[in-house]
Write a protein that holds these residues in place. Structure first.
Motif, PDB file in Angstrom:
ATOM      1  N   GLU A 177      -3.156   6.409  -5.162  1.00  0.00           N
ATOM      2  CA  GLU A 177      -2.316   5.845  -6.214  1.00  0.00           C
ATOM      3  C   GLU A 177      -2.109   4.355  -6.061  1.00  0.00           C
ATOM      4  O   GLU A 177      -1.671   3.677  -6.972  1.00  0.00           O
ATOM      5  N   MET A 178      -2.373   3.882  -4.860  1.00  0.00           N
ATOM      6  CA  MET A 178      -2.230   2.436  -4.666  1.00  0.00           C
ATOM      7  C   MET A 178      -3.249   1.996  -3.636  1.00  0.00           C
ATOM      8  O   MET A 178      -3.890   2.809  -2.987  1.00  0.00           O
ATOM      9  N   ARG A 179      -3.367   0.679  -3.524  1.00  0.00           N
ATOM     10  CA  ARG A 179      -4.329   0.164  -2.556  1.00  0.00           C
ATOM     11  C   ARG A 179      -3.863   0.454  -1.146  1.00  0.00           C
ATOM     12  O   ARG A 179      -2.671   0.408  -0.825  1.00  0.00           O
ATOM     13  N   SER A 180      -4.792   0.712  -0.278  1.00  0.00           N
ATOM     14  CA  SER A 180      -4.433   1.008   1.103  1.00  0.00           C
ATOM     15  C   SER A 180      -4.118  -0.289   1.843  1.00  0.00           C
ATOM     16  O   SER A 180      -4.746  -1.314   1.595  1.00  0.00           O
ATOM     17  N   ASN A 181      -3.121  -0.231   2.721  1.00  0.00           N
ATOM     18  CA  ASN A 181      -2.863  -1.418   3.523  1.00  0.00           C
ATOM     19  C   ASN A 181      -3.263  -1.212   4.977  1.00  0.00           C
ATOM     20  O   ASN A 181      -2.797  -1.890   5.871  1.00  0.00           O
ATOM     21  N   TRP A 182      -4.098  -0.241   5.172  1.00  0.00           N
ATOM     22  CA  TRP A 182      -4.546   0.055   6.530  1.00  0.00           C
ATOM     23  C   TRP A 182      -5.228  -1.151   7.170  1.00  0.00           C
ATOM     24  O   TRP A 182      -4.999  -1.464   8.337  1.00  0.00           O
ATOM     25  N   LEU A 183      -6.027  -1.843   6.358  1.00  0.00           N
ATOM     26  CA  LEU A 183      -6.752  -2.988   6.910  1.00  0.00           C
ATOM     27  C   LEU A 183      -5.778  -4.036   7.442  1.00  0.00           C
ATOM     28  O   LEU A 183      -5.972  -4.583   8.523  1.00  0.00           O
ATOM     29  N   LEU A 239       4.881  -1.758   5.703  1.00  0.00           N
ATOM     30  CA  LEU A 239       3.649  -1.193   5.144  1.00  0.00           C
ATOM     31  C   LEU A 239       3.439   0.249   5.591  1.00  0.00           C
ATOM     32  O   LEU A 239       2.583   0.940   5.072  1.00  0.00           O
ATOM     33  N   LEU A 240       4.194   0.663   6.588  1.00  0.00           N
ATOM     34  CA  LEU A 240       4.031   2.021   7.110  1.00  0.00           C
ATOM     35  C   LEU A 240       5.114   2.926   6.533  1.00  0.00           C
ATOM     36  O   LEU A 240       6.176   2.439   6.139  1.00  0.00           O
ATOM     37  N   PRO A 241       4.856   4.239   6.502  1.00  0.00           N
ATOM     38  CA  PRO A 241       5.810   5.140   5.842  1.00  0.00           C
ATOM     39  C   PRO A 241       7.178   5.134   6.532  1.00  0.00           C
ATOM     40  O   PRO A 241       7.263   5.037   7.750  1.00  0.00           O
ATOM     41  N   GLY A 242       8.202   5.233   5.695  1.00  0.00           N
ATOM     42  CA  GLY A 242       9.555   5.409   6.215  1.00  0.00           C
ATOM     43  C   GLY A 242      10.244   4.118   6.594  1.00  0.00           C
ATOM     44  O   GLY A 242       9.594   3.109   6.873  1.00  0.00           O
ATOM     45  N   PRO A 243      11.589   4.165   6.577  1.00  0.00           N
ATOM     46  CA  PRO A 243      12.371   2.974   6.948  1.00  0.00           C
ATOM     47  C   PRO A 243      12.416   2.793   8.469  1.00  0.00           C
ATOM     48  O   PRO A 243      11.943   3.643   9.207  1.00  0.00           O
ATOM     49  N   HIS A 244      12.971   1.676   8.910  1.00  0.00           N
ATOM     50  CA  HIS A 244      13.166   1.500  10.347  1.00  0.00           C
ATOM     51  C   HIS A 244      14.571   0.995  10.609  1.00  0.00           C
ATOM     52  O   HIS A 244      15.230   0.471   9.718  1.00  0.00           O
ATOM     53  N   SER A 245      15.034   1.156  11.824  1.00  0.00           N
ATOM     54  CA  SER A 245      16.378   0.707  12.144  1.00  0.00           C
ATOM     55  C   SER A 245      16.463   0.353  13.608  1.00  0.00           C
ATOM     56  O   SER A 245      15.627   0.746  14.421  1.00  0.00           O
ATOM     57  N   GLU A 246      17.501  -0.388  13.915  1.00  0.00           N
ATOM     58  CA  GLU A 246      17.687  -0.850  15.274  1.00  0.00           C
ATOM     59  C   GLU A 246      19.178  -0.937  15.484  1.00  0.00           C
ATOM     60  O   GLU A 246      19.883  -1.518  14.668  1.00  0.00           O
TER      61      GLU A 246
END
Lengths: 595, 904
Positions: A445-451, A504-511
């Motif tokens: 559905e969208m461009r990959s940002n793996w690169l 760019l990776l799935p899910g949020p992050h926190s600290e």
């Protein structure tokens, strides 16, 4: 060598946790007097074997059975069910009790839930009208110690349950287990999380802390940092074939609760058709030395060792020796059984690794990870389906391709789905549905940002020297696992420097910082670990607890061990996971077994 | 006043002995004359020392004498009887009332005695039950209107409930606020028919005798029911007359763990318990009065001929015997600690110890003796006194002429206060024994009721500490702390005159709960804080009391007041306060309170119980505890109609998903309803499609039976539902094909008479057809499902290789140019181990690399190397060389070619 691993060298006192689990189990058994039939959930048998020896169970009058739908055959009048809170198991138990009643058997039945009583399971028992004929209790086993630095929560279906069924029971379990660790080792001051499930666990952990606080003041925290990572963030790594010794053993022979089972003939025992169980943990010194090495190197190391032993032997026979030299030699001989064991295993593994199909597959995995020549990869997978190669190994590559491309173009997606159904049967409509829900195999559905991710985190490392590695990429001969790169960052400097990549990776992050121990301004402390080390007494290494929600592979564990063994690293890493997995074990719950 | 001193003390290794007769030092002091004497033998050698010490003792006697002057000597022990309170009450005459006093400085209940004829002054004929604290401050009063006849006995239990037993066996219970605790209890039918005449209480139980001389025991009032459940009838001793007197040994001191009743009958005693009657102590009596000591080991009894006997409670041993002047039994008999026994007649209180002359006290007014663990409280109309043996530390300091280090230290402080240099002299003298002196002063301070004397003693200790480094400081601090607590509760408003020993026995926690019970919440809170105890209990009780007491206050105001205090304590159990509010009929307040409960596992069930299902569901979901969510889910499921239930969970994703997981496993039909109501047709379709597999599992349904029909119907139904939504076109088509395949497989099974087709995949079906040699059927499947040429080739090649029909394979390869080349043919032959067959196809492989690998696989190194060199792929060469590493000849071939290619 015992299958129960030796925990004396663990960076934190894990042995006490295991002793507690042992005691709790024995207490349950002791409280039910006389001979009893212990019927266990088959999935628990591995965990139990890491806690007590079967002989000990027998001492307490236990006759061991696995729970199944079949009626229970036993002479014992007391039956103790030890099961996890899974709905389908309740049906078996209900069947047993109805069966007892219809046969007029007077059996006293006890039901112990692991790790705690479950409302939904008891509801089924009530509906089946057997709830009253059971004495219900709980065995609070939240984790099993796999090795001196590996803890498993034994939730092999957690990943699938979370992503497909949205059943987050496992997250509560994980938080509770971490909280249990905290009550022994103090409140962990730094928490870093990436992924939806990880954040939820951090959140539940906070709640549990307010409900049953761990005393902040009197225990100095032994664990300085907690890193929570969703498997969802990095599905690339587990889909690749592991190339460390232990990882490869798992890929080929399936390491199950710290041991592998294989034909006796492979281990050089001449008994046709017999299986032998080989324990694999740090109690085996040679294994400890070579488990994390790239398999290529393992062969060399073993060869060197064998050669040097042969040389010693030659020396012994030719020249005159002093007694102490002889003693040294005999000492070396003691390691001979371990040598033989691993030479046998390594030989067995090389019959697989030298196959062109294996090499071809590795080649393909690398091509996909490097995100080159999509068409070749697509055709390779198409051909695998046409050849009806094992479904799971097809799915592994397919998921790898889909994840790195953030899905497949609709035309390819529909085509491959149809080919899969045609080749493997229509029951896999459910399998495909599961994979789609989990986002593992889906429409682009969208461009990959793996690169971008690959480049920014330097995931593909050229010229990896597997013999003298200077980077974690050695575990996959050139691919540095994404998950470990993230952890490396999280330990070194927190999330801040890589926030853009994390997005760019799935899910949020926190600290977050907890326990009001924050000294100095909070953001300067992001490099928490090194700071804490400065503060801690000299020579005391700080401990990082890395929790993988959804499973971790042996190769990743090896990479983490590599990190903490680096000269500049002033920390030890303890890995906790829902289950130690490989790509196959991870995908297996997704595959529908309707027939 | 004449005082004689007798003392041993050691100083510089010389033993000094002061005795009468030898030498006399007289000195007038505050109108008293003190006589000091010295042992003759050492008179001269110690005279210097002595004059010095006399100097101190005399000056210190200012305080010491006045203290010791109040003591009475019983043989070699001193007793004192300080007044603790002068009673605040007015016009209370103990003589005309029944009085119940609780031990440990507890409350006093007073009610006019209806068994006596008393003159009524200006007062109502209705009796009043009044409750006072120990200082005579009224806590509460109530009018006694209880039916059931005369009040036979009244006593306080350990948890400060007032037990009143009336003739018909009804037990009325009052709390300290004179509120009747419902329900009233009963001793049962036998006591109803034959009135209760006498009761003996202990801790929290009682033994009653009725007119029929039968005995009933209530081991614990807490476990007593309204209709007499929990009353134990003791064995019948078969008496003709009433026993002379009764006493009980508490269950905790008996072997059996049950209460034992002692009855004085004739000249012996009957020991009665549940199981039997036993005669003990023949010939000791007849006994007129008995009382058991606090530790249950001894029995004090008064015989018909006026002797006081102290016997072990098993009657094995007479400890001592004392003949009183009167043969009339005393009105009250009580133990004072474990050392002496008190006998009270009309105006005399006699204290008898094992040795020596008894001490006599005279009282004009009636008194009540209240036994405590370390003495006896004496309540009169006007005062409350505490009769106690003088503790050793106090004796050592205040005994007249005492020269113990503690006395010297106490004296030193006095000198110091008066700026006298003697202070230093004293200190030097006791340097070595300073720690023990300090300890004695601290200890003695603890026993004092008088605050200024506590202070002086503590100051003496503190003064000593300044010169002594090795005394534990915390002992002093601890004592200060304890005394502050004791002084606070001793103040007349609170009126709990605990001695330090009683306090230790009672424990701080119990004291605090008593304070709470008496509604002294503020003091209780401060004490908890001061003593580092958990304040939760106090605040909780306060909050519940507040709710009960504030019926008229609006919810919002009350909530603010409550929250203001509840937040003082971290981790307080809001749920319990909320529960109380709910029980008091304030559901809204309860809901508001439970909102503040941090612990979801407490909060959620409560929310459900007050009917807040939505909130409960939200909280459970937030907690992340799926078990809790299930708990709420099942609760609502049971209570609500399906549609409403569906609506509720539809909005809560976690609840919804858990419901689906559960139902998927256990309640398919209901789940279908749910999906239908939510309009999720594709989910219904999946459910139907899954069900079709269940048919498949049924052995009757599979393998070419007519039951096959319903299964296909289900799949077609699923197909139609899938077709309803655009997103599910793929699934719809798949279901369509699935149904078609099943039909076809069914036909195949019928025509081949082999039940091996159903539930295999399309590819497998094709392969099976080919293996069976049914190429037409295979072709039919291929065209029906539009199987691609690519897949067809793989399938057919592999199938032919399976049956090793190499001719057919070759024929097939020549049918037309294979769409994917000859790779399948090569692979099939190599896999089957047919090198010769493989060689037919390898040269036809288009890609030299593939060719090289194929040759390598069948071990033809030279050909492999040639092909690889054609491909000019050095990496491939390297790999192939590796696979030939066992073969030296082959390796050399690769090396030459690699050199030719110019690779190092």
């Amino acid at each position: 060598m015992a299958q129960i691993p030796n925990l004396d060298n663990a960076p934190i006192n894990l042995a006490s946790l295991r002793e507690q689990s042992q005691r709790e189990l024995i207490t349950i058994l002791k409280n039910i007097r006389g001979k009893k039939c212990l019927v266990i959930d088959p999935n628990l048998s591995g965990s139990l074997s890491l806690i007590v020896q079967t002989a000990v169970l027998k001492e307490h009058g236990v006759e061991l059975r696995h729970l199944s739908a079949e009626p229970l055959e036993t002479e014992c009048t007391k039956v103790v069910y030890l099961v996890r809170g899974q709905l389908d198991l309740m049906k078996h138990i209900s069947l047993h009790i109805h069966d007892n009643a219809s046969k007029g058997l007077q059996r006293e039945c006890f039901l112990y839930f692991v790790p705690r009583r479950s409302v939904s399971c008891e509801q089924i028992l009530k509906e089946e009208k057997v709830h009253d004929s059971l004495t219900i209790g709980e065995y609070p086993l939240y984790m099993v110690l796999m090795d001196e630095d590996v803890i498993s929560f034994e939730l092999e279906c957690a990943y699938k349950e979370c992503l497909v069924d949205s059943d987050t029971s496992s997250l509560w379990h994980i938080a509770k287990a971490i909280h249990k660790l905290e009550s022994s080792f103090g409140l962990i001051p730094n928490v870093r999380a990436k992924g939806k499930a990880s954040l939820r666990v951090a959140d539940i952990l906070e709640r549990v802390q307010t409900e049953e606080p761990v005393n902040v003041s009197d225990v100095l925290p032994e664990i300085s940092t907690l890193i929570l990572l969703d498997r969802e963030v990095d599905m690339v790594t587990p889909m690749c074939s592991q190339l460390t010794y232990e990882g490869l053993l798992d890929e080929v022979l399936h390491v199950n609760n710290g041991s592998v089972e294989l034909d006796a003939s492979i281990m050089g025992v001449q008994q046709e058709g017999r299986k032998v169980k080989v324990p694999l943990n740090s109690s085996d010194k040679l294994f400890k030395e070579i488990r994390d090495l790239n398999f290529e190197v393992v062969v060399q190391v073993l060869r060197q060792k064998a050669t040097s032993m042969k040389q010693d032997y030659a020396d012994i026979t030719t020249t005159t020796q002093t007694v102490s030299e002889l003693k040294d030699f005999v000492k070396k001989l003691n390691s001979l059984p371990e040598m033989t064991r691993h030479i046998n295993l390594a030989q067995h593994l090389s019959t697989f690794t030298s196959k062109p199909s294996f090499l071809g597959r590795l080649d393909m995995e690398h091509t996909i990870v490097e995100s080159e020549s999509y068409d070749i990869c697509f055709e390779y997978i198409e051909e695998m389906i046409h050849k009806q190669e094992p479904l799971i190994s097809v799915l592994r590559l397919l998921v790898l391709l889909s994840v790195t491309n953030s899905g497949l173009p609709k035309k390819h997606y529909d085509y491959l789905r149809r080919e899969l159904l045609h080749s493997y049967g229509f029951e896999h409509m459910a399998t495909l549905n599961n994979l789609e829900k989990a986002g593992l195999f889906r429409k682009q559905e969208m461009r990959s940002n793996w690169l971008t991710v690959k480049r920014a985190l330097h995931l593909v490392v050229e010229d990896t020297d597997t013999a003298n590695p200077n980077d974690i990429a050695y575990v996959f001969s050139g691919y540095a696992p994404l998950s470990i790169r993230l952890i490396q960052q999280a330990i070194r400097s927190g999330w801040r420097p890589i926030e853009e990549i994390l997005k760019l990776l799935p899910g949020p992050h926190s600290e977050s910082k907890r326990g009001g121990l924050s000294r100095g301004s909070s953001f300067e402390l992001l490099s928490g670990v090194s700071n804490n080390v400065d503060k801690a007494a000299v020579g005391r290494r700080s401990i990082v607890l890395v929790v993988f929600i959804g499973g971790v592979t042996f190769a990743e564990i090896s990479a983490l061990r590599f990190l903490s063994s680096q000269e500049l690293a002033a920390y030890d890493i303890v890995v906790a996971t829902t289950k130690v997995v490989n790509g196959q074990a991870l995908l297996d719950p997704f595959v529908e077994k309707l027939t | 006043m004449n005082v004689t001193i007798s003392q041993n003390f050691t100083n510089n290794g010389v033993q000094l002995r002061i005795e009468d007769r030898e030498d006399e030092v007289r000195r007038a002091f505050k109108g008293s004359i003190i006589k000091l004497t010295l042992v003759g033998r050492y008179r001269i050698s110690i005279s210097r020392l002595f004059t010095r010490s006399i100097g101190f003792s005399l000056s210190s006697m200012a305080a010491a004498v006045s203290v010791a002057a109040e003591w009475q000597l019983l043989y070699n022990r001193y007793y004192r009887k300080p007044e603790i309170y002068s009673m605040k009450w007015k016009h209370i005459d103990l003589g005309r009332n029944k009085v119940a006093c609780a031990s440990y400085g507890g409350p006093i209940a007073v009610i006019r005695d209806d068994s006596k004829i008393v003159q009524l002054y200006a007062e109502s004929a209705l009796r009043k039950l009044r409750i006072f604290n120990s200082a005579g401050v009224e806590i509460a009063e109530t009018v006694w209107r209880n039916p059931g006849g005369r009040l036979v006995a009244m006593s306080w239990t350990e948890d400060q409930t007032l037990i009143c037993i009336v003739q018909d066996g009804t037990i009325y219970r009052y709390n300290i606020h004179a509120e009747l605790i419902e329900p009233s209890l009963s001793l049962g039918k036998e006591c109803f028919l034959q009135s209760v005449v006498e009761c003996v209480f202990w801790g929290s139980g009682v033994v009653c005798m009725n007119e029929g001389f039968q005995f009933f025991c209530v081991p614990d009032f807490k476990s007593l029911g309204a209709n007499g459940d929990g009353v134990v009838k003791l064995a019948d001793p078969v008496l003709e007359d009433a026993p002379l007197c009764m006493a009980v040994i508490e269950p905790k001191y008996t072997m059996s763990g049950n209460v034992e009743l002692l009855l004085a009958v004739g000249d012996y005693v009957l020991l009665v318990d549940e199981d039997g009657v036993q005669q003990v102590g023949a010939g000791v009596g007849p006994l007129q009065k008995m009382v058991v000591s606090k530790d249950g080991k001894y029995l004090a009894c008064f015989t018909h001929d006026g002797r006081l006997l102290v016997i072990t409670s098993d009657f094995s041993n007479i400890i001592f015997e004392y003949s009183c002047e009167s043969a009339l039994p005393p009105e009250q008999l009580a133990w004072c600690g474990l050392d002496s026994v008190l006998l009270y007649w009309d105006d005399v209180l006699l204290m008898v110890g094992p040795f020596g002359e008894p001490v006599r006290y005279f009282y004009d007014d009636p008194i009540v003796l209240i036994s405590e663990c370390d003495g006896v409280r004496i309540l009169s109309n006007t005062t409350m006194e505490f009769l106690q043996r003088v503790p050793d530390s106090t004796v050592s300091i205040f005994k007249i002429g005492s020269t113990t280090p503690a006395a010297l230290l106490y004296d030193a402080l006095d000198h110091f206060d008066r700026r006298s240099a003697k202070a230093d002299e004293n200190l030097r003298m006791i340097k070595a024994s300073l720690p023990e002196a300090i300890e004695a002063c601290v200890d003695a301070a603890g026993y004092e009721f008088d605050i200024s004397r506590q202070r002086t003693l503590l100051r003496a200790a503190s003064y000593g500490q300044a010169f002594c480094s090795n005394v534990p400081r915390d002992r002093f601090q601890e004592m200060c702390k304890t005394l502050r607590v004791l002084n606070a509760v001793r103040s007349p408003e609170i009126g709990i005159p605990l001695s330090i020993q009683q306090y230790k026995e009672l424990t701080a926690t119990v004291l605090i709960s008593r304070l709470i019970n008496a509604h002294h919440h503020l003091l209780a809170l401060r004490l908890s804080d001061y003593l580092g105890l958990n304040q939760e209990l106090v605040i909780m009780h306060w909050a519940c009391t507040k709710i009960t007491a504030s019926l008229a206050m609006p919810d919002a105001d009350l909530l603010t007041i409550l929250l203001d205090k509840l937040k003082l304590c971290k981790g307080i159990d809001y749920a319990r306060v909320a529960e109380h509010a709910d029980k008091s009929g304030r559901r809204k307040l309860a809901a508001a309170l439970v909102e503040h409960e941090p612990c979801s596992s407490k909060q959620v069930p409560l929310l459900l119980s007050i009917g807040e299902e939505e909130a409960a569901l939200t909280k459970a979901t937030e907690s992340g505890d799926t078990d809790l969510v299930y708990f709420v889910l099942f609760h609502i499921w049971q209570k609500k109609p399906s549609l409403e239930f569906f609506g509720m969970i539809q909005a809560k994703p976690l609840a919804r998903d858990l419901f689906i997981s559960y139902s998927r496993c256990y309640n398919h039909e209901f789940l279908k309803d749910f999906f239908l109501s939510a309009g999720e047709l594709q989910e219904v379709a999946f459910l139907l499609w899954r069900e079709s597999w269940d048919y498949g599992k049924n052995p009757m349904a599979s393998k070419g039976t007519p039951l096959h029909g319903p299964r296909i119907k289900l799949i077609e139904k699923a197909r139609d539902l899938f077709a309803e939504t655009k997103e599910q076109i793929f699934e719809s088509k798949a279901a369509e094909e699935h149904a078609k395949l099943l039909r076809m497989q069914h036909e195949l099974e019928v025509s081949t008479k082999q039940a091996i087709f159903v539930d295999s995949s399309i590819s497998d079906t094709i392969r099976t057809c080919i293996v069976l040699g049914n190429h037409r059927a295979a072709m039919k499947v291929k065209t029906e499902f539009k199987v691609s040429e690519k897949r067809w080739y793989w399938l057919k090649v592999f199938a032919l290789a399976t049956i090793r029909d190499w001719d057919a394979l070759e024929k097939f390869s020549k049918e037309k140019r294979p769409p994917i080349g000859y790779k399948p043919f090569v692979e099939a032959c190599i896999d089957a181990g047919e090198k010769g067959e493989a060689l037919k196809y390898i040269p036809k492989l288009a890609d030299p690399r593939e060719r090289a690998e194929a040759y390598a696989r069948i071990g033809m190194a030279k050909e492999a190397a040639d092909a690889a060199s054609q491909a000019k792929d050095s990496e491939l060469l390297g790999r192939l060389k590796l696979s030939f590493s066992q073969n030296a000849a082959a390796t050399s071939i690769f090396d030459t070619i690699r050199e030719r290619l110019g690779v190092s």
